[in-house]
Design an enzyme around this catalytic site. Structure first.
Site, PDB file in Angstrom:
ATOM      1  N   TRP A 106       0.826  -1.209   0.000  1.00 50.02           N
ATOM      2  CA  TRP A 106       0.000   0.000   0.000  1.00 50.02           C
ATOM      3  C   TRP A 106       0.861   1.260   0.000  1.00 50.02           C
ATOM      4  O   TRP A 106       0.533   2.239  -0.656  1.00 50.02           O
ATOM      5  CB  TRP A 106      -0.984  -0.008   1.179  1.00 50.02           C
ATOM      6  CG  TRP A 106      -1.966  -1.138   1.062  1.00 50.02           C
ATOM      7  CD1 TRP A 106      -2.053  -2.240   1.860  1.00 50.02           C
ATOM      8  CD2 TRP A 106      -2.983  -1.301   0.059  1.00 50.02           C
ATOM      9  NE1 TRP A 106      -3.052  -3.070   1.413  1.00 50.02           N
ATOM     10  CE2 TRP A 106      -3.637  -2.531   0.328  1.00 50.02           C
ATOM     11  CE3 TRP A 106      -3.400  -0.536  -1.033  1.00 50.02           C
ATOM     12  CZ2 TRP A 106      -4.692  -3.008  -0.459  1.00 50.02           C
ATOM     13  CZ3 TRP A 106      -4.448  -1.012  -1.820  1.00 50.02           C
ATOM     14  CH2 TRP A 106      -5.082  -2.224  -1.538  1.00 50.02           C
ATOM     15  N   ASP A 176      -1.249   6.825   6.380  1.00 52.13           N
ATOM     16  CA  ASP A 176      -2.340   5.938   5.966  1.00 52.13           C
ATOM     17  C   ASP A 176      -2.547   4.978   7.136  1.00 52.13           C
ATOM     18  O   ASP A 176      -1.724   4.093   7.379  1.00 52.13           O
ATOM     19  CB  ASP A 176      -1.930   5.180   4.695  1.00 52.13           C
ATOM     20  CG  ASP A 176      -2.946   4.103   4.305  1.00 52.13           C
ATOM     21  OD1 ASP A 176      -3.972   3.958   5.011  1.00 52.13           O
ATOM     22  OD2 ASP A 176      -2.705   3.416   3.293  1.00 52.13           O
ATOM     23  N   LYS A 200     -12.201  -1.519   7.981  1.00 50.97           N
ATOM     24  CA  LYS A 200     -11.560  -2.472   8.903  1.00 50.97           C
ATOM     25  C   LYS A 200     -12.047  -2.201  10.329  1.00 50.97           C
ATOM     26  O   LYS A 200     -12.880  -2.918  10.834  1.00 50.97           O
ATOM     27  CB  LYS A 200     -10.040  -2.395   8.792  1.00 50.97           C
ATOM     28  CG  LYS A 200      -9.531  -2.941   7.460  1.00 50.97           C
ATOM     29  CD  LYS A 200      -8.749  -1.899   6.760  1.00 50.97           C
ATOM     30  CE  LYS A 200      -7.983  -2.303   5.542  1.00 50.97           C
ATOM     31  NZ  LYS A 200      -8.539  -3.225   4.592  1.00 50.97           N
TER      32      LYS A 200
HETATM   33  N1  PMP Z   1      -4.123   1.306   2.644  1.00 52.19           N
HETATM   34  C1  PMP Z   1      -4.142   0.202   3.412  1.00 52.19           C
HETATM   35  C2  PMP Z   1      -3.168   0.089   4.536  1.00 52.19           C
HETATM   36  C3  PMP Z   1      -5.070  -0.816   3.145  1.00 52.19           C
HETATM   37  O1  PMP Z   1      -5.079  -1.924   3.888  1.00 52.19           O
HETATM   38  C4  PMP Z   1      -5.980  -0.671   2.071  1.00 52.19           C
HETATM   39  C5  PMP Z   1      -7.029  -1.700   1.744  1.00 52.19           C
HETATM   40  N2  PMP Z   1      -6.930  -2.910   2.281  1.00 52.19           N
HETATM   41  C6  PMP Z   1      -5.895   0.491   1.284  1.00 52.19           C
HETATM   42  C7  PMP Z   1      -4.982   1.459   1.618  1.00 52.19           C
HETATM   43  C8  PMP Z   1      -6.816   0.700   0.126  1.00 52.19           C
HETATM   44  O2  PMP Z   1      -8.058   1.029   0.626  1.00 52.19           O
HETATM   45  P1  PMP Z   1      -9.345   1.248  -0.293  1.00 52.19           P
HETATM   46  O3  PMP Z   1      -9.717  -0.108  -0.804  1.00 52.19           O
HETATM   47  O4  PMP Z   1     -10.321   1.814   0.672  1.00 52.19           O
HETATM   48  O5  PMP Z   1      -8.991   2.172  -1.378  1.00 52.19           O
END
Ligand code: PMP
Length: 365
Positions: A106, A176, A200
């Site tokens: 991510w 994030d 989450k």
């Molecule tokens: N950052 C992290 C740490 C994540 O775990 C996730 C999704 N699992 C995301 C970003 C992406 O999130 P989204 O699907 O809401 O765009």
């Protein structure tokens, strides 16, 4: 009416387990919000009842996390992934630089989007070590002239978590926090901006929480599309356009649940105990279960481990499914097993999983 007895243990990484008390309240109040006579799905986002819902959600988040004055609390669409773009579009000048710490897939995605806006500097990466740990402060190459420094506080896929707030001097720290938001106390004042997809620890998919320091809003360049400009949402209290109203409503209930359970101190204590029981069981297995993350970087939210062979992992996952544990398959990029034990995952579920793991080892070890 209740559906609780039919529930199994949900170890999904996200969307993920929610507090049963919240699901029951949603169920109870779905057809008609008390005193409103219509469901939350059917009312205007500009109505008094919805204004109260979003206003209370914000106020409760401020109380829960001790958000200082001078920070905006926003409810946006587009997922955490849109924040990968919105953060640099608002905070990174074309000729500017931003520091990114790469601790997993991510953070790499976040850095990739920022590269489209300005210059990205990699302050540290643990990719050569399969992202099995978080770098220490001394390993970070931070530029005092950077527009901001970006970290991913919990790496959902690899199962690592930052156990310290990095020192970035006067450079705003952007986080994030999608997969560990409100899992433990957080010192918001240490951050310039925190973002998290709700799906989450906070509620259903569809809404993203952004907590941003007021002075940073002024950095946005002219000509930014209205919807991508944090100022639009700050000035309109997240009601410039129709927000993801149902998701905001559920987030509000989840935050009330966290407050009633004792707040972030209680969440942190409980999560630490749950995670310890699982990691202790892994360590006690004599190498049958092999943890991915290094001890000092282990996530309390996503516990990742492997078994001795692909076949053994397949058998483990299949028997776990039979035994009533859902969502244990590791992310496709890492493989193995991942147990996501967010705030709402019950302590009994961890005990049950540990028993299952011991039993599986007895038959296959
Ligand atoms: N950052 C992290 C740490 C994540 O775990 C996730 C999704 N699992 C995301 C970003 C992406 O999130 P989204 O699907 O809401 O765009």
């Amino acid at each position: 009416m209740t559906t609780v007895t039919e529930r199994i243990f949900n170890l999904n990484a996200g969307p993920a387990v929610l507090p049963v008390a919240v699901l029951e309240q949603v169920q109870r109040d779905l057809v008609s919000l008390p005193g409103v006579g219509m469901s939350v799905l059917e009312i205007s986002h500009r109505s008094k009842p919805f204004e109260a819902i979003i206003g209370e959600a914000e106020a409760d988040i401020r109380t829960l996390a001790g958000v200082p004055a001078g920070y905006h609390v926003l409810f946006l669409g587009g997922g955490a992934s849109l924040q990968f773009s919105m953060v640099p579009m608002n905070l990174l000048p074309r000729d500017g630089k931003a520091d990114y710490v790469l601790t997993g897939s991510w953070s790499k995605k976040a850095a990739k989007e920022a590269q489209k806006v300005g210059t990205v500097q990699i302050a540290a990466t643990t990719e050569p070590e399969s992202f099995a740990r978080i770098p220490q402060q001394g390993e970070l190459t931070l530029d005092p002239a950077a527009a901001y420094a970006h970290i991913t506080t919990n790496n959902t896929i690899f199962g690592t978590e930052w156990w310290y707030d990095p020192q970035t001097g006067d450079v705003p720290l952007v986080a994030d926090a999608s997969s560990d938001i409100f899992s433990r106390p957080i010192d918001v004042a240490r951050y310039g901006l925190i973002y998290a997809g709700a799906q989450k620890n906070l509620g259903p998919a569809g809404v993203t929480l952004v907590i941003v320091r007021e002075d940073l809003l002024a950095r946005a360049p002219q000509g930014l599309p209205t919807m991508l400009d944090y100022r639009t949402h700050a000035e309109n209290k997240s009601l410039y356009n129709t927000p993801p109203a149902f998701a905001v409503y559920v987030v509000g209930l989840v935050v009330k649940w966290m407050l009633a359970e004792g707040g972030l101190d209680a969440m942190g204590r409980r999560n630490a105990q749950k995670a310890k029981r699982l990691y202790d069981a892994i360590e006690a297995s004599g190498g049958f279960y092999r943890p991915h993350a290094k001890p000092d970087s282990r996530s309390h939210m996503n516990v990742t481990f492997r078994l001795g062979s692909d076949d053994l992992e397949k058998a483990f996952l299949s028997e776990a499914t039979q035994a009533g544990f859902a969502g244990l398959k590791g992310h496709r990029s890492v493989g193995g097993v991942r147990a996501s034990i967010y705030n709402a995952f019950p302590s009994e579920g961890v005990d049950a999983l540990v028993s299952f793991m011991r039993e599986f080892q007895r038959h296959n070890g």
